[in-house]
Scaffold this motif. Structure first.
Motif, PDB file in Angstrom:
ATOM      1  N   LEU A   1       4.259   7.862   1.732  1.00  0.00           N
ATOM      2  CA  LEU A   1       4.426   6.710   2.621  1.00  0.00           C
ATOM      3  C   LEU A   1       4.117   5.401   1.903  1.00  0.00           C
ATOM      4  CD1 LEU A   1       2.733   8.069   5.886  1.00  0.00           C
ATOM      5  CD2 LEU A   1       5.181   8.006   5.349  1.00  0.00           C
TER       6      LEU A   1
ATOM      7  N   LYS B   1       4.718  -2.762   8.011  1.00  0.00           N
ATOM      8  CA  LYS B   1       5.711  -1.764   8.451  1.00  0.00           C
ATOM      9  C   LYS B   1       5.660  -0.550   7.522  1.00  0.00           C
ATOM     10  CE  LYS B   1      10.623  -0.997   9.202  1.00  0.00           C
ATOM     11  NZ  LYS B   1      11.949  -1.490   9.392  1.00  0.00           N
ATOM     12  N   GLU B   2       5.744   0.647   8.141  1.00  0.00           N
ATOM     13  CA  GLU B   2       5.623   1.897   7.368  1.00  0.00           C
ATOM     14  C   GLU B   2       7.008   2.421   6.963  1.00  0.00           C
ATOM     15  OE1 GLU B   2       2.762   5.011   8.818  1.00  0.00           O
ATOM     16  OE2 GLU B   2       4.620   6.200   8.921  1.00  0.00           O
ATOM     17  N   TYR B   3       7.094   2.926   5.765  1.00  0.00           N
ATOM     18  CA  TYR B   3       8.347   3.514   5.262  1.00  0.00           C
ATOM     19  C   TYR B   3       8.089   4.914   4.722  1.00  0.00           C
ATOM     20  CZ  TYR B   3      10.204  -1.229   5.301  1.00  0.00           C
ATOM     21  OH  TYR B   3      10.620  -2.477   5.682  1.00  0.00           O
TER      22      TYR B   3
ATOM     23  N   LYS C   1       0.835  -1.196   0.000  1.00  0.00           N
ATOM     24  CA  LYS C   1       0.000   0.000   0.000  1.00  0.00           C
ATOM     25  C   LYS C   1       0.875   1.254   0.000  1.00  0.00           C
ATOM     26  CE  LYS C   1      -2.741   1.951   3.384  1.00  0.00           C
ATOM     27  NZ  LYS C   1      -3.538   1.884   4.601  1.00  0.00           N
TER      28      LYS C   1
ATOM     29  N   GLN D   1       7.714  14.620   7.363  1.00  0.00           N
ATOM     30  CA  GLN D   1       8.148  13.349   6.746  1.00  0.00           C
ATOM     31  C   GLN D   1       9.530  13.513   6.109  1.00  0.00           C
ATOM     32  OE1 GLN D   1       4.886  12.859   4.024  1.00  0.00           O
ATOM     33  NE2 GLN D   1       3.687  11.589   5.418  1.00  0.00           N
TER      34      GLN D   1
ATOM     35  N   ASP E   1       9.063   7.169   1.774  1.00  0.00           N
ATOM     36  CA  ASP E   1       9.531   6.769   0.447  1.00  0.00           C
ATOM     37  C   ASP E   1      10.351   7.885  -0.203  1.00  0.00           C
ATOM     38  OD1 ASP E   1       9.934   5.782  -2.031  1.00  0.00           O
ATOM     39  OD2 ASP E   1       7.828   5.542  -2.567  1.00  0.00           O
TER      40      ASP E   1
ATOM     41  N   GLY F   1      13.237   2.315   8.339  1.00  0.00           N
ATOM     42  CA  GLY F   1      11.957   2.816   7.824  1.00  0.00           C
ATOM     43  C   GLY F   1      12.081   3.908   6.778  1.00  0.00           C
TER      44      GLY F   1
ATOM     45  N   TRP G   1       3.744   0.968   2.744  1.00  0.00           N
ATOM     46  CA  TRP G   1       3.652  -0.080   3.769  1.00  0.00           C
ATOM     47  C   TRP G   1       4.023  -1.413   3.155  1.00  0.00           C
ATOM     48  CZ3 TRP G   1       0.567   4.172   3.552  1.00  0.00           C
ATOM     49  CH2 TRP G   1       0.461   4.933   4.713  1.00  0.00           C
ATOM     50  N   ASP G   2       4.816  -2.200   3.879  1.00  0.00           N
ATOM     51  CA  ASP G   2       5.238  -3.497   3.337  1.00  0.00           C
ATOM     52  C   ASP G   2       4.246  -4.601   3.710  1.00  0.00           C
ATOM     53  OD1 ASP G   2       5.811  -4.427   5.898  1.00  0.00           O
ATOM     54  OD2 ASP G   2       7.991  -4.460   5.631  1.00  0.00           O
TER      55      ASP G   2
END
Ligand SMILES: Cc1ncc(COP(=O)(O)O)c(C=O)c1O
Length: 436
Positions: A34, A41-43, A29, A415, A45, A390, A36-37
């Motif tokens: 942002l 887990k949120e990253y 997603k 961010q 980008d 992250g 998500w894997d």
């Protein structure tokens, strides 16, 4: 076993080795800046799908336009039955990027396909075959675009390559200045260019020069303004077409719709893709009708180029970019990142160079403060360390030692600062560990 690990294992079992990977990251997603894997887990980008997501992950107006178009018409093949989104997108691009009075536009599926077509058009328009390209260039992975690409590691075992391609050194002031002032350096490079037309390939044989204003995969090396202006003049003098590849630089990335706007130069042909479709496969070749129409019917096209859904996505992307003023966002993100990097350079001797144009900003990692001792290992370690914290970030450069920022331009300041601070602390940690 984590879901991500399982997916990566399945990936490795089924896709060929030649399809490389930057990391063992998965994605389910994305929203804005942002990602998500598979394990949730949120990253943050900073890769932006390699410069595709200037307008962010899944912008609502683009998603809505895609859904609407899929309910109406998904495909005809444009030469079989013309549809409005194709025509409207061409009109929109011609308005944004006029190439003289009468601009024409061809849509493609990708950046590489745009390059392929630009070369075919240039050859038909000039009746000449030779193409000049640069060291450090990246133009894609189809056979002609791969031929034009410089990094040998991306080409191993794929030849023979397309004939009549000549490569000359990119005006990379950081690596090739030999102690000259920028002005003297540019003069030398332009003189060398004209010399090549006598020593390497005669001007009368050259259809086009293809150049990136900021080399993307080549490591965010910015072409000096006076070089590009001089090159344009030389091209005009010899009837050589100037092709500017805007695939990575376009649509707000440098703080302008086109990076060539920084240079006050309008190319004969330009190539586009990536952020023009927010992730849908769409690209374009733009040029003056006097060049574009010198093509024989049936020599351009394909089954899918300018597919209605991709066109709808691109039209919605452009409208959204205008609404949010993507260029001022690009400028702002670029200023923040470059200022941050300049400060970081004072703390980290491994940073040999900080450079960029707008939000196309990068640091080059070297050993012993020597531009000719690239530290690709440090770059690799840094990417892995950042991913663990992250932050998704990718490298560039023929030696892989350039850390580049291609975050969505809609990224919020918190961010952006969070991502930059992860980068800083991981780089400080890794370089301190190296000293011990
Ligand atoms: C400047 C430039 N041209 C062309 C391409 C090829 O585009 P695509 O991957 O869409 O074929 C790229 C891709 O990174 C690029 O950066």
């Amino acid at each position: 076993m984590k879901k991500s690990d399982k997916l990566i294992a399945r990936r490795n079992a089924i896709v060929p080795e030649g399809l490389g990977s930057y990391s063992a990251l998965t994605a389910v997603k994305g929203k804005g800046a942002l990602l998500w894997d598979a394990d949730g887990k949120e990253y943050i980008d900073f890769a932006g799908g390699i410069g595709v997501l200037n307008a962010g992950h899944c912008p609502k107006p683009v998603v809505d336009a895609i859904v609407k178009q899929t309910k109406q018409l998904i495909h005809t093949c444009f030469p079989v039955a013309a549809y409005e989104p194709y025509v409207q997108l061409c009109e929109q691009l011609a308005t944004l990027f006029p190439h003289g009075k009468n601009t024409k536009v061809l849509l493609t599926n990708s950046g590489a396909e745009a390059i392929e077509n630009a070369i075919k058009i240039a050859r038909q328009a000039t009746g000449r075959q030779g193409i000049i390209c640069y060291t450090g260039a990246f133009h894609g992975r189809t056979m002609m675009s791969m031929t034009l690409t410089s990094k040998t590691g991306n080409k191993i075992g794929c030849g023979p390559y397309a004939p009549e391609v000549y490569r000359i050194p990119f005006p990379d002031y950081y690596k090739r200045n030999d102690g000259l002032s920028l002005e003297a350096f540019v003069k030398r490079e332009l003189r060398a260019f004209e010399d090549y037309l006598h020593t390497m390939v005669d001007a009368s044989h050259v259809a086009a020069v293809v150049i990136e204003m900021v080399q993307g995969e080549g490591g965010f090396v910015v072409a000096p303004t006076e070089y590009v202006r001089g090159l344009h003049k030389i091209c005009k003098k010899y009837g050589i077409l100037l092709i500017i590849d805007e695939v990575q630089t376009g649509f707000g990335r440098t703080g302008k719709w086109a990076s060539y706007e920084h240079y006050g130069v309008i190319p004969d042909l330009s190539t586009w893709a990536k952020s023009m479709g927010s992730g849908m496969p769409i690209g374009a070749v733009i040029g003056n009708a006097s060049v574009m129409d010198k093509t024989t019917k049936g020599t351009l096209g394909g089954t899918y180029p300018g597919n209605p859904v991709a066109c709808a996505a691109s039209l919605a992307t452009i409208e959204y970019m205008k609404k949010i003023d993507i260029n001022s966002k690009g400028e702002k993100v670029g200023k923040t990142v470059l200022n941050f990097f300049k400060k970081l350079k004072r703390e980290v001797p491994a940073i040999g160079d900080v450079r960029g144009l707008g939000a196309m900003a990068a640091i080059e990692l070297v050993k012993n403060n020597d531009p000719h001792q690239p530290d690709g290992d440090l770059a690799k370690q840094l990417l892995t360390a950042c991913t663990a914290k992250g932050l998704l970030i990718i490298n560039a450069g023929v030696n892989g030692n350039v850390i580049r920022i291609l975050s969505p331009l809609v990224i919020s300041r918190p961010q952006l600062m969070k991502g930059l601070n992860i980068l800083r602390s991981e780089l400080l940690r890794l370089t301190a560990a190296k000293k011990k």
